[in-house]
Motif scaffolding. Sequence first.
Motif, mmCIF file in Angstrom:
data_model
loop_
_atom_site.group_PDB
_atom_site.id
_atom_site.type_symbol
_atom_site.label_atom_id
_atom_site.label_comp_id
_atom_site.label_asym_id
_atom_site.label_seq_id
_atom_site.Cartn_x
_atom_site.Cartn_y
_atom_site.Cartn_z
ATOM 1 N N THR A 140 0.726 -1.299 0.017
ATOM 2 C CA THR A 140 0.052 0.078 -0.024
ATOM 3 C C THR A 140 0.750 1.248 0.036
ATOM 4 N N ILE A 141 1.904 1.397 0.717
ATOM 5 C CA ILE A 141 2.861 2.403 1.089
ATOM 6 C C ILE A 141 3.437 2.662 -0.419
ATOM 7 N N ALA A 142 3.877 1.784 -1.080
ATOM 8 C CA ALA A 142 4.604 1.672 -2.416
ATOM 9 C C ALA A 142 3.555 2.288 -3.431
ATOM 10 N N SER A 143 2.484 1.627 -3.285
ATOM 11 C CA SER A 143 1.354 2.085 -4.180
ATOM 12 C C SER A 143 0.824 3.566 -4.200
ATOM 13 N N LEU A 144 1.055 4.267 -2.943
ATOM 14 C CA LEU A 144 0.614 5.499 -2.600
ATOM 15 C C LEU A 144 1.764 6.389 -3.225
ATOM 16 N N SER A 145 2.863 5.605 -3.272
ATOM 17 C CA SER A 145 4.067 6.632 -3.697
ATOM 18 C C SER A 145 4.007 6.731 -5.286
ATOM 19 N N LEU A 146 3.805 5.770 -5.874
ATOM 20 C CA LEU A 146 3.657 5.350 -7.394
ATOM 21 C C LEU A 146 2.542 6.429 -7.844
ATOM 22 N N VAL A 147 1.432 6.418 -6.985
ATOM 23 C CA VAL A 147 0.482 7.570 -7.714
ATOM 24 C C VAL A 147 0.680 8.667 -7.392
ATOM 25 N N GLY A 148 1.605 9.105 -6.403
ATOM 26 C CA GLY A 148 2.086 10.552 -5.969
ATOM 27 C C GLY A 148 1.273 11.294 -5.069
ATOM 28 N N ILE A 149 0.741 10.589 -4.110
ATOM 29 C CA ILE A 149 0.118 10.902 -2.853
ATOM 30 C C ILE A 149 1.066 11.293 -1.882
ATOM 31 N N PRO A 150 1.087 12.731 -1.219
ATOM 32 C CA PRO A 150 2.019 13.068 -0.260
ATOM 33 C C PRO A 150 1.447 12.212 1.103
ATOM 34 N N PRO A 151 2.427 11.943 2.056
ATOM 35 C CA PRO A 151 3.802 12.530 2.134
ATOM 36 C C PRO A 151 4.799 11.270 1.545
ATOM 37 N N MET A 152 4.284 10.657 0.535
ATOM 38 C CA MET A 152 5.243 9.728 0.010
ATOM 39 C C MET A 152 6.095 10.336 -1.044
ATOM 40 N N GLY A 153 7.141 9.630 -1.140
ATOM 41 C CA GLY A 153 8.414 10.110 -2.042
ATOM 42 C C GLY A 153 8.081 10.356 -3.364
ATOM 43 N N GLY A 154 7.002 9.526 -3.987
ATOM 44 C CA GLY A 154 6.634 9.792 -5.106
ATOM 45 C C GLY A 154 5.842 11.132 -5.545
ATOM 46 N N PHE A 155 5.114 11.711 -4.657
ATOM 47 C CA PHE A 155 4.827 13.004 -4.661
ATOM 48 C C PHE A 155 5.758 13.965 -5.083
#
Length: 488
Positions: A375-390
Motif C-alpha cells: 500500500t505504501i509503495a502504491s501511494l508513492s507511485l500514484v504520487g500522494i503526499p507524504p510519499m516520495g513519489g509525490f
Amino acid sequence: MSGDTMLLLPVILPFIAGIIIGFINNEKQRNRTVFVTIAVELALVLYVAMGESSLTVWNMTDRLSIAYHIDGIARYFAVLICVIWLLAAVFSMEYMKHENKPARFFMFYVMSLSALVSLCFSANMMTMYFSYELMTLLTFPLVIHSQEPQSVRAGMKYLGYSIFGAGLGLLGFFFLNTYCITTEFAPGGTLNMVLIAGNENLLLSVFFLMAVGFGCKAGMFPLHAWLPTAHPVAPSPASAVLSGIITKGGIICIIRVTFYLFGADFIRGSWAQTAVLVLSLITIFMGSMLAYKEKILKKRLAYSTVSQVSYVIFGLMLLTPVGFTGALLQVAFHAVAKNILFLCAGAIIYKKGCTLVEELRGIGKEMPIVMGCFTIASLSLVGIPPMGGFVSKWFLAQGALGSSVGTLAIVGVAILMVSALLTAGYLFSIVMDGFFPGNTFNYSAVQKREPNYLMTIPLLILSIAVVFFGIFPNCLEIFINNISGVIF
C-alpha cells in the motif's frame, strides 16, 4: 594503469565473488558470503564516492580507453543500486528456497552488480558501452533462471531487444568519436562546434537514435516489449531489480549522452528533443493503460514500470534544472517503490502461490505486513503526499510548466495526471480487495501467512525510506541540485 587503483576494487569484487558463490553448495555459507560481499561492496562504494578520483585501466588508442571517474551521477546511482541490491539479496535468501539452482542465481545476481557499478563509474563512452553490454549478458541468466520454455523465450527477447538498443548506442559512438573533442564525459558536452557546423541535423539524428537505443533498457516505446515479457517469468527478486534498477542502466546512459557528450544547449529547442519527449509521453500513457487492463500481477507491475520510468526520460528531456531534479528524484523513488511491489508479489507467490490479481482477494487479512508495504509503495507511485513519489512528480510538473517546450508542457502535465489516476486504478484495486474483501468473503478460513524476517525486514526498510524521504526530501534535492548546477 594510472590513477586511483582503489576505484577498480568495487568494480571487480562482485565479479570475482560471484564466481566463487556459484560453487558454494552449503546454503548458510552461501547466504553469508552473498551478504558480506554486497555489504563490503556498499562500503567500498561509499568510500570511493567521498572523493573525485579517476582511474585509467587500459588505453586502446589515444581516444579509446577503459577508464573510471567519480562524479555526482556516479555517486547517486552507485549508492542507490548497492543499497537496494543488498536488501533484495536478503529477501532472496528465503525466496530462493522454492526455486531450483539457487547457487547459480546468486552467482549471476552478485556478478551483475559488478557491471552496474562499472556503468556508474564509467568515465567515457567506451567504458559505458562495455559496461552496458556486460550488464545485459550477466542479467540474462536471471531472466531464464527456471529454464522453462517461456522463460527461455522471454530471455531471448530481452537479449535481442537489449543488443539492438545497444547497437544504436554503438552507432552513435562512431559519430561521437568523430564529432566530439573527446568521448570523455564532461558537464555541458564535448561536441566540436567547428566540425558539426552544417551537420547539425545529422548529429540530432544520432542523438535521437541513441536515446531510443538506450531507452530500450528503460522500457521506452517502441523498444519496450521485452519488459512485460521478462518480468513475470523471472524469480521475483530478479524481477524487482530488473524493474527497479536495471531499467536505470538505460537512464544512466541517456544522462551521459545528453548532458555529458552532446550537451543540453545543442539539443534544446530541436526536433530531437521534441521527438524523445513525445515518445516518453506515449510510453507513460500506454504503460498505464496496459497495466490497468492486465490480470497477471507481475505483468501488471511490469507495465507500470514501462510507464513510470518514462517519467524520468520526460523530466530529463525538458532540459531544465527543475525537470532534471524531478527526474533523478523519480529514479530513486521509483526504484524503491517498485522493488517493494515486486518483492511483495514474491512474498505472495512464495506463501500462497497466487499469480493473478483476482486471487488476491482478502490477502491483506492473511499477510497484513506485506500488503501494508504494498500500500505504501502504491501511494508513492500514484504520487500522494507524504510519499516520495509525490515529491518527484511535483518537480516534474513544475519543470514542465517552467520549460520552453510549448504545448508539450501542458500535454505532459495532463498525461502525468491521467497516468496517476490509472495507476491508482490498477494498484488501489488490489489494496482494496486485499484489505476489504466484502461480505461474501469467508473470514473464518483466513490463516496468517506472513513471511519470515528475511522477507519482511527488507520490505519494512524500503517502505520506511519511501515515507522518510517523502517527508524530508531536502538532502536528496540538495545533492541533485549540486549535480544540475554543474551540468546547466
